[in-house]
Design a protein around this motif. Structure first.
Motif, short mmCIF file in Angstrom:
data_model
loop_
_atom_site.label_atom_id
_atom_site.label_comp_id
_atom_site.label_asym_id
_atom_site.label_seq_id
_atom_site.Cartn_x
_atom_site.Cartn_y
_atom_site.Cartn_z
N ASP A 188 2.97 6.56 9.84
CA ASP A 188 2.63 6.73 8.42
C ASP A 188 1.43 7.66 8.26
N ILE A 226 0.85 -1.20 0.00
CA ILE A 226 0.00 0.00 0.00
C ILE A 226 0.89 1.25 0.00
N GLY A 285 1.23 4.35 -2.69
CA GLY A 285 1.10 5.77 -2.30
C GLY A 285 2.33 6.57 -2.72
N MET A 334 -9.30 3.39 -12.90
CA MET A 334 -8.19 2.95 -13.75
C MET A 334 -8.45 3.34 -15.21
C1 HEM Z 1 -7.13 3.92 -9.50
C2 HEM Z 1 -7.11 4.61 -8.47
C3 HEM Z 1 -6.66 4.19 -7.09
C4 HEM Z 1 -6.90 3.04 -6.39
C5 HEM Z 1 -7.70 1.85 -6.85
C6 HEM Z 1 -6.25 3.17 -5.13
C7 HEM Z 1 -6.25 2.22 -4.13
C8 HEM Z 1 -5.72 2.36 -2.89
C9 HEM Z 1 -5.83 1.43 -1.79
C10 HEM Z 1 -6.56 0.11 -1.84
C11 HEM Z 1 -5.20 1.93 -0.72
C12 HEM Z 1 -5.08 1.28 0.65
C13 HEM Z 1 -5.77 2.05 1.73
C14 HEM Z 1 -7.25 2.01 1.60
O1 HEM Z 1 -7.80 0.91 1.49
O2 HEM Z 1 -7.83 3.09 1.57
C15 HEM Z 1 -4.65 3.21 -1.13
C16 HEM Z 1 -3.90 4.03 -0.34
C17 HEM Z 1 -3.30 5.18 -0.78
N1 HEM Z 1 -3.45 5.77 -2.01
FE1 HEM Z 1 -4.51 5.07 -3.54
N2 HEM Z 1 -5.63 4.39 -5.07
C18 HEM Z 1 -5.86 5.03 -6.27
C19 HEM Z 1 -5.42 6.28 -6.62
C20 HEM Z 1 -4.56 7.06 -5.88
C21 HEM Z 1 -4.03 8.32 -6.27
C22 HEM Z 1 -4.35 9.04 -7.58
C23 HEM Z 1 -3.21 8.74 -5.27
C24 HEM Z 1 -2.39 9.98 -5.16
C25 HEM Z 1 -2.32 10.94 -5.98
C26 HEM Z 1 -3.25 7.74 -4.24
C27 HEM Z 1 -2.57 7.81 -3.06
C28 HEM Z 1 -2.69 6.91 -2.03
C29 HEM Z 1 -2.02 7.05 -0.76
C30 HEM Z 1 -1.08 8.19 -0.36
C31 HEM Z 1 -2.39 5.96 0.01
C32 HEM Z 1 -1.93 5.65 1.43
C33 HEM Z 1 -0.62 4.93 1.40
C34 HEM Z 1 -0.11 4.62 2.80
O3 HEM Z 1 -0.90 4.07 3.60
O4 HEM Z 1 1.06 4.95 3.08
N3 HEM Z 1 -4.08 6.74 -4.65
N4 HEM Z 1 -4.99 3.44 -2.46
#
Ligand code: HEM
Length: 443
Positions: free
Chosen positions: A215, A76, A80, A420
């Motif tokens: 974090d 994860i 990020g 996506m």
């Molecule tokens: C297709 C789009 C995306 C999907 C499917 C996705 C999916 C995920 C998932 C499954 C998590 C794990 C935490 C949770 O369940 O909420 C997560 C965390 C995170 N995502 Fe995404 N995300 C997407 C787009 C983005 C984008 C565009 C950004 C930043 C510009 C981003 C930044 C982050 C960050 C910073 C975390 C937390 C990481 C950590 O815990 O250190 N995500 N995302």
């Protein structure tokens, strides 16, 4: 007038005719545009593969197990980091190298700096992703990746803060410049903290995962402390012209940045409730300063882009307000993992990605050699899908992760695929734009 011609003559070691100076300046501009395309294409690659595809993979795994902790935290965090530093960070460095020296009317600088910063940054972010996912030699490679990112930033900072020629206008700087400086300080702090924590993990940790509690605070620095002020700064610079807004309330914007910085510091100290409140007040102040929801002065400039552009920019700021409000809610509950996730997603996808999709497709075709956007329809479809995906994700993450509606687990994968599709269309539209010949070179 710029001192560039004198500098060019100095570099050439002889006096040049105006035509020769024009030719050299035009060639330099073409090289800078090509370097910008390199940065943007690299950012798009990070966004698609290590960023989005891993994010989607993680979400599909979480949804099929119906358990948020069923995916490794290192994966994860790898997702990020790739999105924040690999995608948006690379875009910011590329746009910064291209535009800040022009805006500050700096002396010409060595283009080798732009190359070396790109090489170090790309290597650093790639190594970080590989070590988090494969964990091979992570005790050495994790801090090395953080050091490479810091070195790339140092080259960037040295270049864009270079000396201004003596005859340049010494008038006072516009407020948006201070806001961008605040974003740069946020980026530097994030990179320093990242270096410190990777070093600690290498010496005392048992895996490359950043401990969850730290974090959570560190993420506030990366998003609210680094990305948000950058977007406010670019909004203050470009939105009055692009949306026909009345002039920005400069001092109020500086107050917003001060409040935002205070909120980030409170979060770093672990006072999440106070931090979330101050961050929302700062955000509302920034919206007021930018006059986004007030009567416009002139029609918006939408030539060459989709006419929905002003609506999506405003929607992005609404997402930021939703993110902040969800943050307050999450901070006031005990078990609020799903609400935190939804708040972070509303900010990263709803606000940041929507702004990058909107402003990026507005300015990048012009910066990359006065090209025209490949398709305005694709621009609309990409932002529309992003909005729908984000809405689905934010709502279903709260309901599913908090255990309030089992059916929400089935919408989560739909949200991942919708987002996506959106990012893939956005990347395609920009890459197809870059592949087109600029109008100036067409017969
Ligand atoms: C297709 C789009 C995306 C999907 C499917 C996705 C999916 C995920 C998932 C499954 C998590 C794990 C935490 C949770 O369940 O909420 C997560 C965390 C995170 N995502 Fe995404 N995300 C997407 C787009 C983005 C984008 C565009 C950004 C930043 C510009 C981003 C930044 C982050 C960050 C910073 C975390 C937390 C990481 C950590 O815990 O250190 N995500 N995302």
């Amino acid at each position: 007038m710029s001192a560039l011609p004198t500098r060019i003559e100095k570099e050439a070691g002889r006096t040049l005719t105006p035509l020769q100076i024009f030719d050299i300046t035009a060639a330099r501009e073409t090289t800078l545009s090509r370097l910008l395309i390199l940065y943007i294409s690299t950012g798009l690659l990070f966004m698609l593969l290590p960023g989005t595809f891993l994010g989607v993979w993680n979400l599909l795994a979480i949804s099929s197990h119906r358990a948020p902790d069923s995916v490794s935290a290192a994966w994860i965090q790898a997702h990020g980091h790739a999105q924040i530093f690999g995608w948006i960070g690379t875009f910011i460095l590329g746009i910064g190298f291209y535009s800040i020296p022009k805006l500050r009317r700096l002396n010409s600088f060595a283009l080798s700096a732009v190359w070396s910063s790109w090489a170090l940054w790309t290597l650093g972010v790639t190594l970080r992703w590989l070590t988090s996912v494969y964990q091979w030699q992570w005790r050495t490679l994790l801090p090395l990746s953080a050091a490479l990112e810091l070195a790339a930033f140092a080259i960037f900072f040295r270049t864009v803060s270079g000396h201004r020629p003596q005859d340049s206008d010494k008038g006072k700087l516009d407020e948006w410049v201070f806001v961008v400086i605040a974003g740069s300080v946020g980026l530097l702090l994030a990179l320093l903290v990242n270096f410190g924590i990777t070093l600690m993990l290498a010496m005392r940790g048992t895996s490359p995962e950043i401990p969850a509690e730290f974090d959570q605070r560190f993420l506030v620095l990366q998003t609210w402390g680094f990305l948000v002020p950058f977007v406010w700064g670019f909004s203050a610079k470009w939105l009055p012209v692009f949306l026909g807004l009345r002039s920005v309330r400069g001092r109020v914007l500086l107050l917003a940045v001060t409040l935002n910085s205070a909120g980030v510091l409170l979060a770093l100290a672990g006072w999440m409730k106070a931090a979330s409140l101050v961050l929302v007040v700062g955000l509302a102040t920034a919206v007021y300063a930018l006059r986004l929801f007030e009567r416009i002065e002139r029609p918006a400039k939408v030539k060459g882009i989709h006419t929905s552009f002003p609506v999506f920019v405003r929607l992005a700021y609404l997402w930021a307000l939703i993110a902040g409000t969800l943050g307050i809610w999450a901070a006031s509950l005990e078990n609020s993992h799903g609400i935190w996730g939804a708040s972070r997603h509303a900010l990263t996808v709803g606000f940041l990605a929507t702004m990058v999709f909107s402003i990026g497709q507005r300015v990048l075709p012009a910066f990359s050699g006065m090209r025209l956007l490949f398709s305005t329809k694709l621009m609309f479809i990409a932002i529309f899908f992003l909005t729908v995906g984000c809405l689905l994700r934010v709502s279903s993450e709260i309901l599913a992760y908090q255990g309030w509606a089992r059916s929400a687990w089935t919408w989560l994968p739909v949200s991942a695929i919708t987002e996506m599709t959106a990012v893939t269309l956005f990347a395609f539209n920009l890459l197809a734009t870059f592949a087109r010949r600029p109008p100036s070179t067409q017969p």
